[in-house]
Motif scaffolding. Structure first.
Motif, short mmCIF file in Angstrom:
data_model
loop_
_atom_site.label_atom_id
_atom_site.label_comp_id
_atom_site.label_asym_id
_atom_site.label_seq_id
_atom_site.Cartn_x
_atom_site.Cartn_y
_atom_site.Cartn_z
N GLY A 176 0.89 -1.10 -0.08
CA GLY A 176 0.01 0.15 -0.05
C GLY A 176 0.81 1.35 -0.12
O GLY A 176 1.80 1.31 0.73
N VAL A 177 0.47 2.33 -0.76
CA VAL A 177 1.03 3.52 -0.80
C VAL A 177 -0.01 4.66 -0.42
O VAL A 177 -1.03 4.70 -0.93
CB VAL A 177 1.43 4.05 -2.24
CG1 VAL A 177 2.45 5.30 -2.14
CG2 VAL A 177 2.62 2.86 -2.42
N LYS A 178 0.41 5.39 0.70
CA LYS A 178 -0.49 6.59 0.98
C LYS A 178 0.27 7.64 0.52
O LYS A 178 1.49 8.02 0.92
CB LYS A 178 -0.61 6.64 2.31
CG LYS A 178 -1.70 5.68 2.95
CD LYS A 178 -1.94 5.68 4.45
CE LYS A 178 -2.98 4.81 4.82
NZ LYS A 178 -3.38 5.07 6.32
N ILE A 179 -0.64 8.73 -0.14
CA ILE A 179 0.13 10.19 -0.75
C ILE A 179 -0.49 11.23 -0.15
O ILE A 179 -1.82 11.18 -0.29
CB ILE A 179 0.09 10.10 -2.05
CG1 ILE A 179 1.01 8.82 -2.81
CG2 ILE A 179 0.87 11.39 -2.56
CD1 ILE A 179 0.84 8.90 -4.33
N PHE A 180 -0.03 12.03 0.74
CA PHE A 180 -0.85 13.23 1.24
C PHE A 180 -0.31 14.50 0.60
O PHE A 180 1.02 14.64 0.47
CB PHE A 180 -0.48 13.25 2.75
CG PHE A 180 -0.57 12.20 3.70
CD1 PHE A 180 -1.66 12.03 4.22
CD2 PHE A 180 0.68 11.15 3.83
CE1 PHE A 180 -1.94 10.78 5.19
CE2 PHE A 180 0.13 10.05 4.64
CZ PHE A 180 -1.24 9.96 5.25
N THR A 181 -1.30 15.06 -0.09
CA THR A 181 -1.02 15.99 -1.05
C THR A 181 -1.25 17.33 -0.62
O THR A 181 -1.98 17.61 0.41
CB THR A 181 -2.05 15.89 -2.42
OG1 THR A 181 -3.26 16.16 -2.12
CG2 THR A 181 -1.64 14.58 -2.96
N PRO A 182 -0.56 18.52 -0.90
CA PRO A 182 -0.70 19.82 -0.71
C PRO A 182 -2.04 20.25 -1.21
O PRO A 182 -2.55 19.88 -2.20
CB PRO A 182 0.37 20.60 -1.36
CG PRO A 182 0.88 19.84 -2.27
CD PRO A 182 0.60 18.33 -2.16
N SER A 183 -2.65 21.28 -0.41
CA SER A 183 -3.95 21.77 -1.04
C SER A 183 -3.73 22.91 -1.99
O SER A 183 -5.07 23.37 -2.51
CB SER A 183 -4.67 22.55 0.46
OG SER A 183 -3.93 23.68 0.88
N ASN A 184 -2.56 23.38 -2.27
CA ASN A 184 -2.59 24.44 -3.20
C ASN A 184 -1.90 24.17 -4.63
O ASN A 184 -1.56 24.91 -5.37
CB ASN A 184 -1.51 25.68 -2.71
CG ASN A 184 0.03 24.92 -2.63
OD1 ASN A 184 0.25 23.74 -2.67
ND2 ASN A 184 0.86 25.78 -2.55
N VAL A 185 -2.25 22.83 -4.94
CA VAL A 185 -1.97 22.32 -6.29
C VAL A 185 -3.21 21.52 -6.74
O VAL A 185 -3.88 20.74 -6.03
CB VAL A 185 -0.70 21.63 -6.55
CG1 VAL A 185 0.54 22.31 -5.95
CG2 VAL A 185 -0.67 20.20 -5.48
N LYS A 186 -3.16 21.20 -8.21
CA LYS A 186 -3.98 20.19 -8.68
C LYS A 186 -3.65 18.88 -8.76
O LYS A 186 -2.30 18.75 -8.68
CB LYS A 186 -4.58 20.90 -10.13
CG LYS A 186 -5.33 22.20 -10.13
CD LYS A 186 -5.93 22.63 -11.54
CE LYS A 186 -4.91 22.64 -12.48
NZ LYS A 186 -5.23 23.27 -13.77
N VAL A 187 -4.41 17.98 -8.69
CA VAL A 187 -3.78 16.57 -8.65
C VAL A 187 -4.56 15.72 -10.01
O VAL A 187 -6.05 15.94 -9.76
CB VAL A 187 -4.05 15.63 -7.44
CG1 VAL A 187 -3.82 14.44 -7.60
CG2 VAL A 187 -3.39 16.58 -6.21
N GLU A 188 -3.89 15.15 -10.66
CA GLU A 188 -4.41 14.31 -11.70
C GLU A 188 -4.08 13.00 -11.57
O GLU A 188 -2.86 12.94 -11.47
CB GLU A 188 -4.23 15.09 -13.12
CG GLU A 188 -5.18 16.04 -13.26
CD GLU A 188 -5.12 16.46 -14.82
OE1 GLU A 188 -5.16 15.38 -15.51
OE2 GLU A 188 -5.29 17.63 -15.12
#
Length: 232
Positions: A176-188
């Motif tokens: 399993g991989v968990k990715i915590f993304t920043p709120s100020n970028v778009k994610v595709e």
């Protein structure tokens, strides 16, 4: 989706428990252990996966296998025929799923190819029969490759500095991989999943303070084989 999954599993356990208690007390005479009852351990998780998972290909294949085995146990189909057809049918369904995902994600893949990405500088992180936790707090993120094989990896980009479009490649094989993304970028997200899936829990749109997101994009290319990638 996790809450829905827990709710569904809870409902299944309650129903089984109630039926078992009613049979034990003689209220009903339903035979819980009918021919092929063990196929429910394949059918029920597959049905829940079809409802809760974004990537439904693996769940659909499991459901098909479970139903065919149940019909064979009930003498509706022959086991010999199922064993002959199960592998080629599974390959066909997997191939169709991959073609479908490739077609629907063609735009994002094209934009990813257009990025001037230096593969030699791409950081690599491994989690093999163990755990790997990586944080990019106040650090510039230029993209990375993370592989989880019978292990788990957490990539924390919450406070990372992303000044241009970047790619994060995640491969999960029985892990399993968990990715915590920043709120100020778009994610595709572009994914290929076989008996696994990608769970995207991130909300697109505006940030919590009402401002619009940056025009920078974090592309996540996920490959799952009996594993999962979770995006938050």
């Amino acid at each position: 989706m996790k809450k829905l999954s827990n709710w569904l599993w809870g409902a299944v356990l309650v129903v089984v428990g109630v039926l078992w208690a009613l049979k034990a007390t003689g209220v009903i005479t339903v035979d819980l252990f009918f021919p092929g009852w063990w196929t429910l351990f394949i059918i029920v998780p597959a049905l829940i996966g079809l409802i809760t998972e974004e990537q439904k290909g693996g769940s659909f294949i499991l459901l098909l296998i479970g139903v065919c085995l149940l019909l064979a146990c009930l003498d509706v189909l022959e086991f010999d025929l199922i064993w002959k057809l199960i592998l080629p049918v599974a390959l066909i369904l997997i191939g169709l799923s991959m073609i479908f995902h490739a077609a629907t994600a063609s735009s994002a893949r094209k934009r990813m190819k257009d990025l001037d990405l230096d593969e030699a500088k791409l950081r690599e992180y491994w989690a093999t029969f163990g755990e790997q936790k990586v944080s990019f707090d106040d650090k510039e993120f230029e993209g990375c490759q993370v592989d989880a094989v019978f292990g788990g990896a957490d990539i924390d980009l919450t406070h990372a500095k992303i000044d241009h479009d970047v790619i994060l490649r995640a491969c999960s094989i029985f892990g399993g991989v968990k990715i915590f993304t920043p709120s100020n970028v778009k994610v595709e997200v572009v994914s290929t999943s076989i008996f696994g899936g990608v769970s995207n829990k991130r909300r697109q749109g505006e940030k919590s303070d009402g401002t619009k997101k940056s025009e920078k994009t974090l592309f996540i290319e996920a490959t799952c084989l009996f594993g999962g990638v979770e995006i938050q």
